[in-house]
Write an enzyme that holds these catalytic residues in place. Structure first.
Site, PDB file in Angstrom:
ATOM      1  N   GLY A  94       0.774  -1.282  -0.091  1.00  0.00           N
ATOM      2  CA  GLY A  94      -0.156   0.184  -0.054  1.00  0.00           C
ATOM      3  C   GLY A  94       0.974   1.279   0.317  1.00  0.00           C
ATOM      4  N   GLY A  95       0.920   2.192   1.129  1.00  0.00           N
ATOM      5  CA  GLY A  95       1.357   3.452   1.200  1.00  0.00           C
ATOM      6  C   GLY A  95       0.268   4.364   0.850  1.00  0.00           C
ATOM      7  N   TRP A  96       0.734   5.661   1.159  1.00  0.00           N
ATOM      8  CA  TRP A  96      -0.318   6.761   0.560  1.00  0.00           C
ATOM      9  C   TRP A  96      -0.586   6.756  -0.612  1.00  0.00           C
ATOM     10  CZ3 TRP A  96      -3.647   9.731   3.115  1.00  0.00           C
ATOM     11  CH2 TRP A  96      -4.092  10.828   2.359  1.00  0.00           C
ATOM     12  N   ASP A 132       3.897  -6.100   6.140  1.00  0.00           N
ATOM     13  CA  ASP A 132       3.282  -4.819   6.846  1.00  0.00           C
ATOM     14  C   ASP A 132       1.996  -4.314   6.149  1.00  0.00           C
ATOM     15  OD1 ASP A 132       3.686  -2.707   8.900  1.00  0.00           O
ATOM     16  OD2 ASP A 132       4.116  -1.379   7.025  1.00  0.00           O
ATOM     17  N   ASP A 134      -0.079  -1.377   5.166  1.00  0.00           N
ATOM     18  CA  ASP A 134      -0.114   0.135   5.071  1.00  0.00           C
ATOM     19  C   ASP A 134      -1.346   0.539   4.245  1.00  0.00           C
ATOM     20  OD1 ASP A 134       0.450   2.792   5.381  1.00  0.00           O
ATOM     21  OD2 ASP A 134       2.496   2.730   4.383  1.00  0.00           O
ATOM     22  N   GLU A 136      -3.922   3.126   4.156  1.00  0.00           N
ATOM     23  CA  GLU A 136      -4.276   4.493   4.643  1.00  0.00           C
ATOM     24  C   GLU A 136      -5.762   4.986   4.176  1.00  0.00           C
ATOM     25  OE1 GLU A 136      -0.800   6.995   4.457  1.00  0.00           O
ATOM     26  OE2 GLU A 136       0.406   5.466   4.572  1.00  0.00           O
ATOM     27  N   TYR A 137      -6.860   4.791   4.669  1.00  0.00           N
ATOM     28  CA  TYR A 137      -7.078   4.076   6.027  1.00  0.00           C
ATOM     29  C   TYR A 137      -8.320   3.087   5.944  1.00  0.00           C
ATOM     30  CZ  TYR A 137      -4.028   7.948   7.240  1.00  0.00           C
ATOM     31  OH  TYR A 137      -2.828   8.979   7.019  1.00  0.00           O
ATOM     32  N   MET A 203       2.413   5.763  12.727  1.00  0.00           N
ATOM     33  CA  MET A 203       2.938   6.951  12.013  1.00  0.00           C
ATOM     34  C   MET A 203       2.469   8.573  12.714  1.00  0.00           C
ATOM     35  SD  MET A 203       1.634   5.790   8.097  1.00  0.00           S
ATOM     36  CE  MET A 203       0.184   5.323   8.447  1.00  0.00           C
ATOM     37  N   TYR A 205       3.993  10.978  12.515  1.00  0.00           N
ATOM     38  CA  TYR A 205       4.448  12.020  11.839  1.00  0.00           C
ATOM     39  C   TYR A 205       3.452  12.424  10.682  1.00  0.00           C
ATOM     40  CZ  TYR A 205       5.640   7.633   9.168  1.00  0.00           C
ATOM     41  OH  TYR A 205       5.812   6.539   8.768  1.00  0.00           O
ATOM     42  N   ASP A 206       3.518  13.501   9.953  1.00  0.00           N
ATOM     43  CA  ASP A 206       2.547  14.169   9.252  1.00  0.00           C
ATOM     44  C   ASP A 206       1.269  14.474   9.932  1.00  0.00           C
ATOM     45  OD1 ASP A 206       4.043  13.838   7.002  1.00  0.00           O
ATOM     46  OD2 ASP A 206       3.212  12.110   6.282  1.00  0.00           O
ATOM     47  N   TRP A 342      10.368   6.745   8.409  1.00  0.00           N
ATOM     48  CA  TRP A 342      10.223   6.959   6.936  1.00  0.00           C
ATOM     49  C   TRP A 342      11.071   7.974   6.489  1.00  0.00           C
ATOM     50  CZ3 TRP A 342       7.455   4.387   3.379  1.00  0.00           C
ATOM     51  CH2 TRP A 342       7.512   4.980   2.098  1.00  0.00           C
TER      52      TRP A 342
END
Length: 364
Positions: A94-96, A132, A134, A136-137, A203, A205-206, A342
């Site tokens: 995944g990932g953003w 993992d 990822d 989102e979301y 996460m 962060y952001d 990251w």
């Protein structure tokens, strides 16, 4: 005799690990990695416990390695384990922006099982140690336009259950979770998922991001006011939800979030601005210099650095050596499962952020 049996039972309960927890183990240093099979060799792999290859995606509902280049990279990462026995290689899904089909694909029992089986096939082929997730979301909006639905929340729990039963107890299973309150409140059934995973990568962060119209600390350790998001706020929330401390991993950012048109009030902190691209940690020393018009500040309460350029009215926020050491000390003190970041290619190959984390980890 009965009393001896009771004592034995008590001791057994005392020392039995909770599900897939990482008990009696030093905290892990976990690197997300987006590079290729060559760039990784520049970094101090011996200081890492886990490398998460980023990213794989869904193809027809199954885990897919996108290209021959990615296959070569994964095989090379796995080969690093020969010289680094502590190292585990994990694939990330995944990932953003990288999990657009996830809500639909994981919406049926058959879809979740098919995915779990595909993860086993891919993992066996590459001889990797884990996965993992990822996404989102689940249940809340991520990238605008991506499908999300209320049913994502129970579906995500069942997905982890199916992955664990398909992949077995020795397989590393984790997921990346947003560190902001809406995600913490609405996206995940924390008590439901905790038994199936080795760790939850927060996460943290952001927390102010590319959509934010006001500056702030994007990856602070502590909140400076009751409404401010922070690492500690997320950890405290998840511990209260019953997630074991050793399953929580906090996140560090090796990059800045940056805004322009920021007035010179409070050195640019908590002011209106327009988000623009930032810098990688490996370039901080040549970017955020007095010669370039930048001044460095450190918020003692938040344990977070920031920079302001009065000449260009530009503001930047990130982690740095000082704040990442504070985060690592925090993880040790709280007996958390580790610290992740990251991402590795943004670091200086030597004497950078990874080295700072490692020094705190091994210090007595």
């Amino acid at each position: 005799m009965k009393q001896i049996n009771l004592i034995a039972l008590f001791l057994l309960c005392l020392f039995t690990t909770n599900s897939f927890a990482q008990k009696n183990k030093k905290m892990d240093i976990i690197a997300y990695y987006t590079g290729d099979d060559k760039l990784i060799n520049e970094y101090e792999i011996n200081k890492l416990d886990q490398i998460i290859f980023s990213f794989c995606h869904l193809k027809n509902g199954k885990l897919s390695v996108d290209s021959p280049k990615d296959s070569i990279t994964i095989k090379h990462l796995v080969s690093l384990k020969a010289k680094n026995p502590q190292l585990k290689i994990v694939l990330s899904l995944g990932g953003w922006g990288g999990c657009e089909p996830c809500s639909a694909a994981f919406s049926t029992d058959e879809g979740r099982l098919a995915f779990a089986k595909s993860v086993k096939e891919v993992s066996d082929y590459f001889k990797v140690d884990g996965l993992d997730l990822d996404w989102e979301y689940p249940s809340i909006e991520g990238l605008p336009g991506h499908l999300y639905q209320v049913a994502d929340k129970p579906n995500f729990t069942d997905l982890l259950k199916k992955l664990r039963s398909t992949l077995g107890k020795k397989y590393e299973l984790s997921f990346a979770a947003g560190g902001f309150q809406k995600c913490l409140d609405e996206s995940i059934d924390w008590k439901g998922v905790a038994p199936y995973v080795n760790r939850i990568n927060i996460m943290s962060y952001d927390l102010v991001n590319g959509y934010s119209k006001v500056t702030g600390h994007h990856t602070p350790l502590y909140s400076t006011n009751p409404k401010e998001e922070s690492t500690d706020r997320a950890v405290t929330y998840l511990l209260k939800q019953g997630v074991p401390a050793e399953k929580l991993v906090i996140g560090a950012a090796f990059y800045t979030r940056t805004w322009k048109n920021v007035e010179n009030i409070n050195n640019g902190l908590y002011q209106a601005g327009e988000h623009i691209p930032g810098a990688d940690f490996k370039n901080f020393a040549t970017t955020y210099t007095e010669a370039n018009g930048w001044k460095y500040f450190y918020d003692e309460k938040a344990q977070a650095p920031y920079w302001y350029n009065a000449g260009t009215k530009t503001f930047a926020t990130s982690d740095d050596i000082r704040s990442v050491k504070a985060k690592t000390e925090y993880a040790k003190a709280k007996k958390l499962g580790g610290i992740m970041f990251w991402e590795l290619t943004l670091d200086s190959p030597k004497n950078g952020m990874v080295n700072a984390i490692y020094e705190v980890k091994v210090a007595k």
